[in-house]
Design an enzyme around this catalytic site. Sequence first.
Site, short mmCIF file in Angstrom:
data_model
loop_
_atom_site.label_atom_id
_atom_site.label_comp_id
_atom_site.label_asym_id
_atom_site.label_seq_id
_atom_site.Cartn_x
_atom_site.Cartn_y
_atom_site.Cartn_z
N HIS A 224 0.88 -1.18 0.00
CA HIS A 224 0.00 0.00 0.00
C HIS A 224 0.92 1.23 0.00
O HIS A 224 1.68 1.43 -0.94
CB HIS A 224 -0.92 -0.11 1.21
N HIS A 264 -1.83 -2.04 -9.70
CA HIS A 264 -2.85 -1.50 -8.82
C HIS A 264 -4.07 -2.41 -8.86
O HIS A 264 -4.39 -2.95 -9.91
CB HIS A 264 -3.25 -0.09 -9.26
N ASP A 319 2.60 5.92 -6.53
CA ASP A 319 3.88 5.89 -5.82
C ASP A 319 5.08 5.94 -6.74
O ASP A 319 6.20 6.17 -6.28
CB ASP A 319 3.96 4.61 -4.97
N1 CMC Z 1 5.73 -5.80 -10.70
C1 CMC Z 1 5.69 -6.95 -11.41
N2 CMC Z 1 4.59 -7.71 -11.53
C2 CMC Z 1 3.49 -7.29 -10.88
C3 CMC Z 1 3.47 -6.11 -10.14
C4 CMC Z 1 4.66 -5.36 -10.06
N3 CMC Z 1 4.70 -4.23 -9.35
N4 CMC Z 1 2.24 -5.96 -9.60
C5 CMC Z 1 1.52 -7.00 -10.00
N5 CMC Z 1 2.26 -7.83 -10.77
C6 CMC Z 1 1.83 -9.09 -11.40
C7 CMC Z 1 1.76 -10.19 -10.36
O1 CMC Z 1 2.99 -10.87 -10.25
C8 CMC Z 1 0.66 -11.05 -10.91
O2 CMC Z 1 1.19 -11.82 -11.95
P1 CMC Z 1 0.73 -13.34 -12.18
O3 CMC Z 1 -0.75 -13.26 -12.41
O4 CMC Z 1 1.53 -13.77 -13.34
O5 CMC Z 1 1.07 -14.03 -10.89
C9 CMC Z 1 -0.31 -10.05 -11.53
O6 CMC Z 1 0.48 -8.89 -11.81
C10 CMC Z 1 -1.46 -9.67 -10.62
O7 CMC Z 1 -0.90 -9.31 -9.35
P2 CMC Z 1 -1.73 -9.31 -8.00
O8 CMC Z 1 -0.80 -9.27 -6.85
O9 CMC Z 1 -2.75 -10.41 -8.04
O10 CMC Z 1 -2.52 -7.96 -8.14
P3 CMC Z 1 -3.20 -7.18 -6.96
O11 CMC Z 1 -4.35 -6.49 -7.52
O12 CMC Z 1 -3.45 -8.04 -5.78
O13 CMC Z 1 -2.02 -6.23 -6.53
C11 CMC Z 1 -0.64 -4.52 -5.90
C12 CMC Z 1 -1.97 -4.89 -6.56
C13 CMC Z 1 -0.59 -3.01 -5.76
C14 CMC Z 1 -0.56 -5.14 -4.51
C15 CMC Z 1 0.53 -5.04 -6.79
O14 CMC Z 1 0.43 -4.51 -8.08
C16 CMC Z 1 1.90 -4.72 -6.20
O15 CMC Z 1 2.39 -5.47 -5.34
N6 CMC Z 1 2.56 -3.61 -6.65
C17 CMC Z 1 3.83 -3.20 -6.11
C18 CMC Z 1 3.61 -2.42 -4.83
C19 CMC Z 1 3.00 -1.07 -5.08
O16 CMC Z 1 3.41 -0.33 -5.96
N7 CMC Z 1 2.01 -0.71 -4.25
C20 CMC Z 1 1.36 0.60 -4.31
C21 CMC Z 1 -0.07 0.49 -4.75
S1 CMC Z 1 -0.80 2.05 -5.25
C22 CMC Z 1 -0.75 3.05 -3.87
C23 CMC Z 1 -1.56 2.58 -2.75
O17 CMC Z 1 -2.69 2.16 -2.91
O18 CMC Z 1 -1.06 2.65 -1.64
#
Ligand code: CMC
Length: 382
Positions: A224, A264, A319
């Site tokens: 987050h 996201h 971010d």
């Molecule tokens: N880099 C590489 N691959 C990614 C990333 C990333 N930053 N984010 C998601 N993926 C891939 C993930 O590996 C998965 O691939 P697969 O289906 O092949 O396993 C796919 O995308 C879906 O990921 P998910 O974790 O199921 O997606 P989610 O909706 O649960 O996650 C998230 C959203 C924000 C937790 C995730 O994108 C992430 O960990 N991002 C990096 C951390 C980040 O930047 N967080 C800030 C979010 S925005 C500000 C806020 O709200 O605070």
Amino acid sequence: MADELTKGLEGVLAAESELSSIDGDAGRLIYRGYDIADLAERASYEEVVYLLWHGELPDRAALDSFTDAMAAERAVDESILETVRALAAAEEAPMAAMRTAVSMLSATDPDAEAPADDREAARRKARRITAKIPTLLAAYDRVRQDEAPIDPDPDLDLAANFLYMLTGEAPDDVAAETFDQALILHADHGLNASTFTAMVVGSTMADLYSSVTAGIGALSGPLHGGANQDVMEVLFEIESSDLDPREWVERATDEGRRIPGFGHRVYNVTDPRATILKARSAKLAETGDDTWYEITTAIEDYLTDEVGLVEKGIAPNVDFYSGSVYYQLGIPIDMYTPIFAMSRAAGWSAHVLEYQEDNRLIRPRGRYVGPDDREYVPIEDR
Ligand code: CMC
């Protein structure tokens, strides 16, 4: 009752709200109907907070009196500053220090005993919390550097005053405007994890200090709000290595690392806040150090053009560019997530107050998948 389980509550509708709305496919964010790009360009943080809390943009007189009322609440009691000093001396990380200090604020709130359904008292608490967090944070940063905290300047708006309390110097117009814009962009964002956390607490009719303290805890995680600091650490890592950004990203993705600042839960395209912050970062790079802007754009271009990550819906989020913008403003990197919280306190409060207007305790069910029919065995027989 449906027995369908939705992991991470993804896509689950949990409440109605008039506060903000995200179109994840179009990359659009609105606060009470106003496009975020418009607000970031033309409004001030105080104006946006007023909009969130009151439903309408203020006219000049309303904005002036709201700004004055917020400024009048900035001072923090010495007893709480003592705790901030102790936390800094114990090298408590800023998010954790802030969580503790915000929780303590209720001790000096004259409305502390008011029940949560005293709406006027709840609004005053929202104002006090939002006004005092910058003072707490700036004091924390000063005392850990053996500097005395600086008293708030009521003639500066919230953004400029924070930078002033941090450095002891009133910021120039570009810095003040950039920081004000960043606060606007972070003020609210639908039912994100920390807002929902604050609402869960608020739905028990606990007081606002409990909600905001819980929101800070939720925001601190790397999935987050913690990602903005992680982005900057990646930029440092790249800059100090002999890899170019593309090689670094290649290696990171091969190792299965996530790229902080990308992806996201709600956006399938670039987060509109990232677009605005990218433009800001570019502007700051024109007159200052362009290293960070160059590295971030190189990462984004590589992930877009060659890895196709953005095409898959994993695009820059808020971010990704906020870290380099804050760095260009000279803000210490471990303050980035606390700054996110400082702005989001307005959104947390707005959602809690809105939800409590027509409150229903938030209490989902969990599906039990553990064993059944086990017989208790006395401890000496185990
Ligand atoms: N880099 C590489 N691959 C990614 C990333 C990333 N930053 N984010 C998601 N993926 C891939 C993930 O590996 C998965 O691939 P697969 O289906 O092949 O396993 C796919 O995308 C879906 O990921 P998910 O974790 O199921 O997606 P989610 O909706 O649960 O996650 C998230 C959203 C924000 C937790 C995730 O994108 C992430 O960990 N991002 C990096 C951390 C980040 O930047 N967080 C800030 C979010 S925005 C500000 C806020 O709200 O605070």
